[in-house]
Design an enzyme around this catalytic site. Structure first.
Site, PDB file in Angstrom:
ATOM      1  N   ARG A 136     -10.566  -9.249  -9.634  1.00  0.00           N
ATOM      2  CA  ARG A 136     -11.047  -8.459  -7.857  1.00  0.00           C
ATOM      3  C   ARG A 136     -11.833  -6.982  -8.942  1.00  0.00           C
ATOM      4  O   ARG A 136     -12.738  -6.635  -8.025  1.00  0.00           O
ATOM      5  CB  ARG A 136      -9.351  -7.258  -8.114  1.00  0.00           C
ATOM      6  CG  ARG A 136      -8.678  -8.073  -6.975  1.00  0.00           C
ATOM      7  CD  ARG A 136      -7.269  -6.817  -7.354  1.00  0.00           C
ATOM      8  NE  ARG A 136      -7.294  -6.521  -8.948  1.00  0.00           N
ATOM      9  CZ  ARG A 136      -6.382  -6.327  -9.801  1.00  0.00           C
ATOM     10  NH1 ARG A 136      -5.068  -6.221  -8.857  1.00  0.00           N
ATOM     11  NH2 ARG A 136      -5.584  -6.456 -10.680  1.00  0.00           N
ATOM     12  N   LYS A 193       6.537  -8.109 -16.630  1.00  0.00           N
ATOM     13  CA  LYS A 193       6.984  -7.930 -15.046  1.00  0.00           C
ATOM     14  C   LYS A 193       8.540  -7.288 -15.011  1.00  0.00           C
ATOM     15  O   LYS A 193       8.973  -8.492 -14.986  1.00  0.00           O
ATOM     16  CB  LYS A 193       5.802  -8.108 -14.607  1.00  0.00           C
ATOM     17  CG  LYS A 193       4.467  -8.076 -14.702  1.00  0.00           C
ATOM     18  CD  LYS A 193       3.279  -8.988 -13.906  1.00  0.00           C
ATOM     19  CE  LYS A 193       2.518  -8.953 -14.099  1.00  0.00           C
ATOM     20  NZ  LYS A 193       1.242  -9.589 -13.277  1.00  0.00           N
ATOM     21  N   HIS A 233      -4.472 -12.046  -2.989  1.00  0.00           N
ATOM     22  CA  HIS A 233      -3.763 -13.613  -2.670  1.00  0.00           C
ATOM     23  C   HIS A 233      -3.614 -14.459  -1.976  1.00  0.00           C
ATOM     24  O   HIS A 233      -4.736 -15.107  -2.568  1.00  0.00           O
ATOM     25  CB  HIS A 233      -2.255 -13.385  -3.822  1.00  0.00           C
ATOM     26  CG  HIS A 233      -1.769 -12.076  -5.000  1.00  0.00           C
ATOM     27  ND1 HIS A 233      -1.024 -11.543  -4.726  1.00  0.00           N
ATOM     28  CD2 HIS A 233      -2.688 -12.386  -5.763  1.00  0.00           C
ATOM     29  CE1 HIS A 233      -0.977 -10.973  -5.764  1.00  0.00           C
ATOM     30  NE2 HIS A 233      -1.629 -12.060  -6.591  1.00  0.00           N
ATOM     31  N   SER A 263      -0.729  -5.890  -6.854  1.00  0.00           N
ATOM     32  CA  SER A 263       0.507  -6.295  -6.288  1.00  0.00           C
ATOM     33  C   SER A 263       1.303  -4.702  -6.774  1.00  0.00           C
ATOM     34  O   SER A 263       2.149  -4.252  -6.418  1.00  0.00           O
ATOM     35  CB  SER A 263       0.753  -7.247  -6.932  1.00  0.00           C
ATOM     36  OG  SER A 263       0.270  -8.106  -6.626  1.00  0.00           O
TER      37      SER A 263
END
Length: 162
Positions: free
Chosen positions: A90, A41, A17, A128
């Site tokens: 990514r 989440k 990030h 994450s």
């Protein structure tokens, strides 16, 4: 001045990030990291904690600030008079989700562009979710997150273990 928004849950904020954020800071006059309050989440850190953890890593990025937001991202972008949204990619697996999100955001607010930024290759496998799993099991996450985030995760999981 051109403003972009870098949105996300950032739970936790990773070196990937930070890399994407550094790239965005070179492209825009101002960058706002927008920490999402509402999420599907299960968050490890509160929005306030995430804002604080991120803010502690902005010393080398004077044109960047961090805030939390709630509701539709495009509404927040409109309120902030943002020109663009920055999204990190990514791997190819991120593209389909991000592409659909960008198209929906364009439909909702055509004046805000979405720009995809790739982090350094070293961060392409970092997520994450994976970082949380490693930390929860007592692993060392210092290679994946800033030092203050690693320490906060260590304390949080130690407290949960009792």
């Amino acid at each position: 001045m051109k403003l972009c928004i870098y949105p996300g849950t950032f739970d936790p904020f990773t070196n990937g990030h930070l890399d994407v954020l550094s790239r965005a800071a070179k492209l825009f006059d101002r960058v706002t990291v927008a920490v999402a309050l509402a999420s599907t989440k299960n968050a490890l850190f509160s929005a306030e904690q995430r804002v604080s953890l991120i803010a502690a890593n902005l010393g080398d990025l004077p044109n960047v600030n961090v805030v939390s937001f709630d509701g539709l991202l495009v509404e927040f972008a409109r309120q902030q008079k943002a020109h663009a949204l920055i999204r990190g990619l990514r791997a190819l697996s991120d593209f389909e989700f991000e592409f659909n999100m960008a198209l929906m955001n364009r439909h909702l607010e055509p004046s805000v562009e979405t720009i995809f930024v790739m982090p350094k290759e070293a961060y392409s496998y970092t997520s994450s979710t994976l970082v949380k799993q490693i930390a929860k099991l007592g692993g060392d996450v210092s290679k994946f997150v800033p030092a203050n985030v690693a320490e906060a995760m260590k304390q949080t999981f130690a407290a949960a273990r009792g």
